[in-house]
Design a protein around this motif. Sequence first.
Motif, mmCIF file in Angstrom:
data_model
loop_
_atom_site.group_PDB
_atom_site.id
_atom_site.type_symbol
_atom_site.label_atom_id
_atom_site.label_comp_id
_atom_site.label_asym_id
_atom_site.label_seq_id
_atom_site.Cartn_x
_atom_site.Cartn_y
_atom_site.Cartn_z
ATOM 1 N N ILE A 1 0.681 -1.146 -0.077
ATOM 2 C CA ILE A 1 -0.080 -0.149 0.197
ATOM 3 C C ILE A 1 0.829 1.377 0.071
ATOM 4 C CG2 ILE A 1 -1.794 1.415 1.387
ATOM 5 C CD1 ILE A 1 -2.888 -1.489 2.442
ATOM 6 N N GLY A 2 0.342 2.349 -0.695
ATOM 7 C CA GLY A 2 1.021 3.535 -0.841
ATOM 8 C C GLY A 2 -0.104 4.510 -0.503
ATOM 9 N N VAL A 3 0.475 5.500 0.244
ATOM 10 C CA VAL A 3 -0.582 6.502 0.880
ATOM 11 C C VAL A 3 -0.068 7.911 0.430
ATOM 12 C CG1 VAL A 3 -1.819 7.366 2.874
ATOM 13 C CG2 VAL A 3 -1.012 4.901 2.983
ATOM 14 N N LEU B 1 -2.486 13.528 -6.837
ATOM 15 C CA LEU B 1 -2.730 12.693 -5.633
ATOM 16 C C LEU B 1 -2.715 11.043 -5.906
ATOM 17 C CD1 LEU B 1 -3.293 13.288 -2.768
ATOM 18 C CD2 LEU B 1 -5.517 12.421 -3.131
ATOM 19 N N ILE B 2 -3.198 10.724 -6.990
ATOM 20 C CA ILE B 2 -3.298 9.457 -7.608
ATOM 21 C C ILE B 2 -1.855 9.037 -7.730
ATOM 22 C CG2 ILE B 2 -3.920 7.663 -9.300
ATOM 23 C CD1 ILE B 2 -6.679 8.921 -9.243
ATOM 24 N N LYS B 3 -1.228 9.868 -8.470
ATOM 25 C CA LYS B 3 0.333 9.617 -8.994
ATOM 26 C C LYS B 3 1.126 9.427 -7.706
ATOM 27 C CE LYS B 3 4.032 11.898 -10.609
ATOM 28 N NZ LYS B 3 4.378 13.351 -10.437
ATOM 29 N N ASP C 1 0.682 6.180 -5.865
ATOM 30 C CA ASP C 1 1.265 5.402 -6.672
ATOM 31 C C ASP C 1 2.719 5.203 -6.524
ATOM 32 O OD1 ASP C 1 1.608 3.255 -8.447
ATOM 33 O OD2 ASP C 1 1.466 4.419 -10.482
ATOM 34 N N LEU C 2 3.450 6.205 -6.410
ATOM 35 C CA LEU C 2 4.693 6.470 -5.885
ATOM 36 C C LEU C 2 5.166 5.843 -4.661
ATOM 37 C CD1 LEU C 2 6.349 9.785 -6.990
ATOM 38 C CD2 LEU C 2 6.717 7.701 -8.179
#
Lengths: 139, 534
Positions: free
Chosen positions: B233-235, B248-250, B253-254
């Motif tokens: 999980i990335g937050v 925010l999504i990018k 994802d990072l």
Amino acid sequence: MDYRLVYHSANRLESDQDQKHAQIEQILEKSRRNNAQVGVTGALMFNAGHFIQVLEGPPAAVEATFERIQQDDRHGDVALIQFEPIAQRGFSNWSMAYVGSSPTDRLNGIGARSGFDPGKLDAETLFQRLRALLTQEQV
Amino acid sequence: MLETRTGIVLVGPEGRVLQYNLSAAALLLADRAPRETLAQVLDDAEKFGLIAAGAKERILKLCASGGGNCQFDTVDGRSIHLAASSAEHGQILLEFIDVTPVVRSVRNEQRDPLTGLPNRVALLERLASILTGRDGVSGQPALLYIDLDRFKSVNDTLGHAMGDLVLKRVVDRMGRVLEDGDMLVRLGGDEFGLLQVGKSQPHAAEALGRKLIDIVGRAYLLQGNMVNLGVSIGVALAPADGDEAGLLIKNADLALFKAKSDGRGTLRFFTDDLNRRVQARRALEVDMRRALALREFDLAYQPQYDVGTKQLVGFEALLRWTHAERGVVSPADFIPLAEETGLIVPLGEWVLRTACRQAASWPAPLSVSINLSPVQFRTPELVPIVLSALGQAGLDPSRLDIEITEGALLDNTESVVAILEQIKALGARVSMDDFGTGYSSLSYLQKFAFDKIKIDQSFVRGVVSQPDSAAIVRAVAALGASLGMTTIAEGVETQAQLDEIGRFGCNQVQGYLTGRPLTAQAAAALIASVSARD
């Protein structure tokens, strides 16, 4: 053909003895009700750190029951150690037998004395031990 | 008044209802009895359960503002579009259009058919409405980017039908963990997004993430198959990590990428530092791809000598990159990235072909050592490429020395050994590089008959001053002798080290003392001077 599933897990119940007892009662009550509906039988063993549970019944019902158990966060580190067809059920009279009547009962005494670690036992041994304890103590 | 399917209401000054048609009455008047003002009409419509809560305020606000559009739902599930426009004498014309079919089809477009979850489009829409403040949610919204580890192997081994079943079960478990107000969407394949609003961050995201990793990561039993998955999980938190949906999504994802590279089954938050590092990596990757095309890569050749006869025996080809702005880029910086991105495959092929061509210009039996990356062993083309490089260059295979590290043998040892056997069968030689630095160098010697062992420079450097280093070098030299493998010491910098290595029975040497890496021309000049001396 019936299947047998055996797993063990680390319990994450309350450390307070009364609360722990109440939680186990609740787990048993619910699983007896659910199991009776889908034709699953089995046994639950509990000691200070672990749950060991045997589920027997039609494979789809056992899978569904196990999935419900997997979604429960009152335990963790679930290790599935057996899921195989069986010629005959070992706990056909119990929708969910409980080995040990209270968290401080003899069984836990045995567990503590023998340094019982379910991770070191194979499914057959666990199954046989549960059955032996059950016939000795609960019937 | 015009009878159409569109409900029409004409509102006069002070909100008085002047006229309405049958469609409007059906929509807003439960008892069909007229009311004096629009506010009363809407009041009763809400009271009688015709229009959804909140619709009244929106409609009155729209009228007060003199015109515009809004949309509201009826209690029986229809979606109504309202267009308000100002008419003569300060009157306002309200047109109610039933847009239920359109809305339904849009909602279907925003749903993933397999899991029934909303999709990326829906997430973008909701994020946009939250980030522009239209939703009026409190607290920092958190976006959790969730990816299943090992899902691909489920599809590969159990088939896509089972993969779909697993995904449904995964979603079912996620659903158990969600709390009110959380929005779970399927972003594609085995990727999910979870939008958490109205909570205190970062604690709430962390707690939710941990729970997901625990529950979703537990074994699945499906039609007799046991399936094990992990969850990474990335937050990213809004607005700090992105005040716009796409960003925010990018960034989430990072953070996910970081979680995966930190060993899966983990949760990582987006940080500025992470952003900088990823940007730097991306830039390096772009430059590296360009460098391959622009021929910015070059090979240097470090001489290798026989310790006993002091004869030049060959060179190790070393990859160099000189970038127009970066200057000289260290292989330690770009090789790992090239391996991760797969760029090592074309780059490695270029090295093989270039070094073989160069070596073919040297007199026999001078050899060239070429390092191969573990990644190259995962491509089926490796052996054909080696063969083709030798053939094109016209180099005798016995003059090619392939160097591999223990890393190449770590995974899929058997298939790597099989490839090494094929390379040997071509007539080339194979060396084990960095010997002694891995976990089980010795056991690999048993699995494959290496021609040469390269003793790592960390031991060579201490050969004079540290008794344990000396003991290791001596033992490896003896081991090589008894297994019939040549031993070469790398990183020799002083005469004392060279003397010691010779005393221990090491066969060959390479290092700054005997010769630094040279350009191709300088290597040719060295060869010429050596031959002139002979």
